[in-house]
Design an enzyme around this catalytic site. Structure first.
Site, PDB file in Angstrom:
ATOM      1  N   TYR A 184       0.837  -1.200   0.000  1.00 48.08           N
ATOM      2  CA  TYR A 184       0.000   0.000   0.000  1.00 48.08           C
ATOM      3  C   TYR A 184       0.873   1.252   0.000  1.00 48.08           C
ATOM      4  O   TYR A 184       0.632   2.193  -0.772  1.00 48.08           O
ATOM      5  CB  TYR A 184      -0.928   0.005   1.208  1.00 48.08           C
ATOM      6  CG  TYR A 184      -1.847   1.207   1.254  1.00 48.08           C
ATOM      7  CD1 TYR A 184      -2.802   1.407   0.263  1.00 48.08           C
ATOM      8  CD2 TYR A 184      -1.755   2.153   2.286  1.00 48.08           C
ATOM      9  CE1 TYR A 184      -3.646   2.509   0.287  1.00 48.08           C
ATOM     10  CE2 TYR A 184      -2.595   3.253   2.311  1.00 48.08           C
ATOM     11  CZ  TYR A 184      -3.543   3.429   1.322  1.00 48.08           C
ATOM     12  OH  TYR A 184      -4.371   4.521   1.339  1.00 48.08           O
ATOM     13  N   LYS A 188       1.074   4.319  -2.824  1.00 48.94           N
ATOM     14  CA  LYS A 188       0.828   5.721  -2.510  1.00 48.94           C
ATOM     15  C   LYS A 188       2.065   6.585  -2.787  1.00 48.94           C
ATOM     16  O   LYS A 188       1.935   7.742  -3.213  1.00 48.94           O
ATOM     17  CB  LYS A 188       0.380   5.855  -1.057  1.00 48.94           C
ATOM     18  CG  LYS A 188      -0.975   5.201  -0.764  1.00 48.94           C
ATOM     19  CD  LYS A 188      -2.135   5.965  -1.391  1.00 48.94           C
ATOM     20  CE  LYS A 188      -2.685   5.373  -2.645  1.00 48.94           C
ATOM     21  NZ  LYS A 188      -3.834   6.148  -3.192  1.00 48.94           N
ATOM     22  N   THR A 221     -13.824   5.814   5.419  1.00 51.20           N
ATOM     23  CA  THR A 221     -14.336   5.443   4.107  1.00 51.20           C
ATOM     24  C   THR A 221     -14.345   3.925   3.956  1.00 51.20           C
ATOM     25  O   THR A 221     -13.890   3.178   4.834  1.00 51.20           O
ATOM     26  CB  THR A 221     -13.460   6.040   2.992  1.00 51.20           C
ATOM     27  OG1 THR A 221     -12.187   5.370   2.991  1.00 51.20           O
ATOM     28  CG2 THR A 221     -13.241   7.530   3.217  1.00 51.20           C
TER      29      THR A 221
END
Length: 321
Positions: A184, A188, A221
């Protein structure tokens, strides 16, 4: 769009957006939905690019209703797009080209966070393939439409997780081992490397395009649903989202750095926006400095070359100028 200085930036600074076409990936929920809604509320022609068209249609109806409450009739349409599938990316870009003569703002927002190991339709590690490679390809394929407008903006959505480490060229696609959080972080960091390199290349080519980057801080989210907190647990995802609410901010405010990166007329190419609170977890959007690894031009050039090779998208329009 308004210019600086402002004491505290909020979406009210966006101003009228009539006549502008804005495409947002992952717009069916969370940050993407709020970005799309704020632009539609101000008169922009908004394209919601979504993988799940059923959820996309529901989001479209919700957006129209929310904007109507403000006394505005939304101009919004759905585009089918799965950024984890390069064939879908190509179809979506062709679809947009059939519908619109230009795109003024592209917000590369869709993503996944820390799932178990999986591959995209093209065989790439899922997080790097979704978060970076799919958006790299989409941006390149939409480049003619972006350059056809009057000063387009491309926004790459990064994360504080880009600080997890430098670019790992030897294990970039998890060829040797897989750590969900390392992958991850790589994806990013790639968003930052790409956004900054895109700005360098656009500037060198004299192209009317500004590339900015933003991160939302910590927000509750749907990204939480595939993390270790959610794995094998009915309540894990809820716990993750509760954590986002406790020390972060709601998605509507998490979208503010993205909105500033997309709509602040005074934003400079290569500028990076994030919340101003402790750790960058929440607050009002301000310019900030990314990790040193994000500004490594050697890594950026390596990543650009590999991304073009893997996706088959070369950004020829910039090279030809």
């Amino acid at each position: 769009m308004s210019g600086r200085p402002v004491a505290v930036w909020t979406p009210d600074e966006l101003g009228p957006q009539d006549g502008r076409t804005v495409l947002v990936t992952g717009a069916n929920s969370g940050l993407g939905f709020h970005v799309a809604t704020e632009f539609a509320r101000r008169g922009a022609d908004v394209l919601l690019a979504c993988r799940d068209t059923g959820r996309g249609e529901a989001a479209l109806e919700r957006l129209r209703a929310d904007v109507a409450d403000s006394g505005v009739k939304a101009s919004a349409e759905l585009v089918a797009l799965d950024v984890a599938d390069l064939a879908s990316v190509r179809r979506a870009a062709a679809d947009v080209a059939d519908r619109r003569a230009s795109v003024d703002v592209l917000v590369n927002n869709a993503g996944v966070m820390a799932p178990p190991f999986a591959r995209t339709a093209d065989g790439f590690e899922l997080q790097v393939g979704t978060n970076h490679l799919g958006h790299f390809a989409l941006t390149g394929l939409l480049l003619p439409l972006l350059l056809a407008g009057n000063g387009a903006r491309v926004v790459s959505v990064a994360s504080v997780a880009h600080r997890f480490g430098p670019l790992d060229r030897e294990n970039y696609l998890s060829e040797r081992s897989y750590s969900r959080w390392h992958a991850y972080g790589q994806s990013k960091l790639s968003n930052l490397l790409f956004g900054l390199e895109l700005q360098r290349r656009a500037a060198a080519a004299g192209a009317p395009l500004v590339s900015t980057i933003a991160h939302p801080g910590l927000s509750d989210t749907n990204l939480w649903k595939a993390t270790p907190l959610a794995a094998d647990s009915r309540v894990g995802g809820a716990l993750g989202r509760a954590l986002g609410r406790a020390v972060g901010h709601p998605p509507a405010q998490g979208a503010w750095p993205l909105l500033r990166a997309a709509g602040d007329a005074a934003a400079a190419g290569g500028e990076y926006f994030g919340p101003d609170g402790f750790g960058g977890w929440k607050g009002f959007p301000v310019p900030e400095r990314a990790s040193a690894a994000a500004y490594d031009t050697s890594d950026a050039a390596w990543l650009w070359a590999r991304s073009a090779e893997w996706t088959g998208v070369g950004f020829e329009e910039l090279a030809a100028r």
